[in-house]
Design an enzyme around this catalytic site. Structure first.
Site, short mmCIF file in Angstrom:
data_model
loop_
_atom_site.label_atom_id
_atom_site.label_comp_id
_atom_site.label_asym_id
_atom_site.label_seq_id
_atom_site.Cartn_x
_atom_site.Cartn_y
_atom_site.Cartn_z
N CYS A 185 0.84 -1.16 0.00
CA CYS A 185 0.07 0.18 0.01
C CYS A 185 0.81 1.26 -0.27
O CYS A 185 0.23 2.26 -0.14
CB CYS A 185 -0.89 -0.03 1.34
N HIS A 235 -2.30 7.75 6.74
CA HIS A 235 -2.40 6.43 6.12
C HIS A 235 -4.12 5.96 6.68
O HIS A 235 -4.84 5.47 5.75
CB HIS A 235 -1.70 5.30 6.58
N GLU A 282 -0.62 5.43 14.08
CA GLU A 282 -0.21 6.52 13.47
C GLU A 282 -0.46 7.59 14.38
O GLU A 282 0.21 8.39 14.20
CB GLU A 282 -1.05 6.45 12.22
N LYS A 312 -9.24 8.03 2.90
CA LYS A 312 -9.59 6.73 2.80
C LYS A 312 -11.17 6.57 3.30
O LYS A 312 -11.94 5.52 2.98
CB LYS A 312 -8.88 5.48 3.36
N HIS A 336 -9.73 1.90 0.40
CA HIS A 336 -8.43 1.72 0.47
C HIS A 336 -7.83 1.23 -1.00
O HIS A 336 -8.20 0.16 -1.32
CB HIS A 336 -7.87 0.80 1.60
N PHE A 361 1.62 -3.63 3.84
CA PHE A 361 2.02 -4.87 4.35
C PHE A 361 3.28 -5.29 4.14
O PHE A 361 3.80 -5.06 3.01
CB PHE A 361 1.09 -6.07 3.54
#
Length: 420
Positions: free
Chosen positions: A166, A306, A317, A338, A343, A406
């Site tokens: 991502c 994110h 975060e 998002k 996403h 990931f």
């Protein structure tokens, strides 16, 4: 050596909330959700039956029907976004030095739809011998979007794909930024594309328990920083940003949208799919982006986080932001777009990068939608301004965009208002 300055001169987007950069922006600041029941395949037996799909995309606006059959949907999105960015940049393709124009275009997965269709057909018909489409491999591979854009326009500069899940398209932007400031290219089309709303994509993320299963209320399923969040909403699309060496842009009288001033990369080195609970990798990547830009934390006005709406990711975060920005963290605007786009996996950094550029240009911060009073998470400090539910006007001189993938891949990029 003296590094060259890098500016943004073009934007293009295909997204769940708009098939152009301007439509994406309009719907983002209006707080529009792109989530709806899945139409790409029959998802009735899946744990998650909704997604943020691109809507009303007509490939024949960009390709003839013969060409469409040679391109996976992710590459179609990529080329469409690149076409808009080129038009938006006002560049004269006839006089452009194409030897020094590159394409760095990311995909987290690539042509998964093509892969599923071809392998599915083989196993359904293997008694008749192996039969595969001659375009199977070039449709599937994750670098082909970059290659196709290059072939379409004759760009002969650096050309490849980045893959860091991502974080992939933020990696592409940072690579483009570095090549240009080192004098290796005059202009680079950078971004990412993804089209993984397929049985394998949705089923695979379901198996990881990564996706929201709020099937009765898709539009409110992506709810970053809310206690009731239960996973991300998968999206698709593409974003393309044209990065250009400043003097090159000035010489052609380009409309300069903003300047890219720094980028950072780090690894969590912690877990296959989860972010570090204390946000160590996130903290490092933001610090590195600030150091690369030669900026102090208090010079940042907005962070496009994110913020995927996962139980572990959102608090970590928020913790990292407090660590990096200290007391200034409470003066920042923070938002997760998002919550509206879903996403977009390998395209996330590019589309969120576009929204970050537009926030700097317009002095408006897009919202984090779907938060309701009483849904506070005790692990999250709500003194931070998450720009809940409504866009906010404020001076945005500089903004930072975070993407985490990931494997523990982290990438951050900083943009600011352009001053010659």
């Amino acid at each position: 050596m003296e590094l060259k300055r890098v500016v943004v001169t073009g934007l293009g987007a295909i997204s769940p909330i708009g098939n152009s950069a301007s439509e994406l922006w309009k719907n983002a600041i209006a707080g529009v959700s792109g989530a709806a029941p899945i139409t790409h395949f029959d998802a009735s037996q899946f744990k998650t039956r909704f997604a943020c799909e691109v809507k009303n995309f007509d490939p024949t606006l960009y390709f003839d029907r013969k060409e469409v059959r040679k391109l996976d949907l992710y590459a179609q999105y990529a080329i469409a976004a690149a076409k808009e960015a080129i038009e938006n940049s006002g560049v004269n393709l006839e006089t452009l030095d194409k030897d020094n124009v590159g394409v760095i275009f990311a995909a987290g997965i690539g042509g998964i739809r093509t892969f599923e269709e071809e392998i599915g057909y083989y196993y359904s018909n293997k008694d008749n011998g192996p039969k595969f489409n001659p375009f199977f491999i070039p449709k599937m591979i994750s670098d082909i979007a970059a290659g196709q854009i290059s072939i379409t326009y004759g760009f002969r500069g650096p050309n490849y794909s980045t893959a860091s899940a991502c974080a992939s398209s933020t990696n592409a932007l940072i690579d483009a930024f570095n090549y240009i400031r080192l004098g290796q290219a005059n202009m680079i089309l950078a971004g990412g594309a993804e089209a993984a709303i397929t049985p394998g994509g949705v089923g695979g993320f379901n198996a990881l328990t990564a996706l929201s299963t709020r099937n009765d209320d898709p539009q409110h399923a992506s709810r970053p920083f809310s206690k009731s969040r239960d996973g991300f909403v998968i999206g698709e699309g593409a974003g393309c940003i044209i990065l250009e060496e400043m003097e090159h842009a000035i010489a052609r009288d380009a409309n300069i949208l903003c300047e890219i001033v720094g980028g950072g990369l780090s690894a969590d080195a912690y877990h296959l799919t989860a972010t570090h609970p204390d946000g160590l990798g996130a903290k490092l990547v933001m610090e590195r982006a600030l150091k690369d830009a030669g900026m102090k934390p208090e010079e940042i006005d907005y962070i496009n986080v994110h913020g995927t709406s996962t139980p572990v990711g959102d608090p970590s975060e928020a913790k990292a932001i407090k660590e990096v920005f200290g007391e200034h963290a409470y003066k920042l605007n923070i938002s997760s777009t998002k919550s509206m786009t879903g996403h977009l996996l390998g395209a996330a950094g590019a589309v969120e990068g576009i929204l970050t550029v537009l926030a700097v240009m317009n002095d408006i911060v897009p919202p984090t939608i779907n938060f309701t009073e009483g849904d506070e998470d005790p692990e999250i400090d709500y003194r931070l301004n998450f720009t809940f539910n409504k866009a906010q006007e404020r001076k945005v001189n500089a903004a930072l965009s975070n993407t985490f993938g990931f494997g523990g891949h982290n990438a951050s990029i900083i943009v600011k208002k352009f001053k010659h």
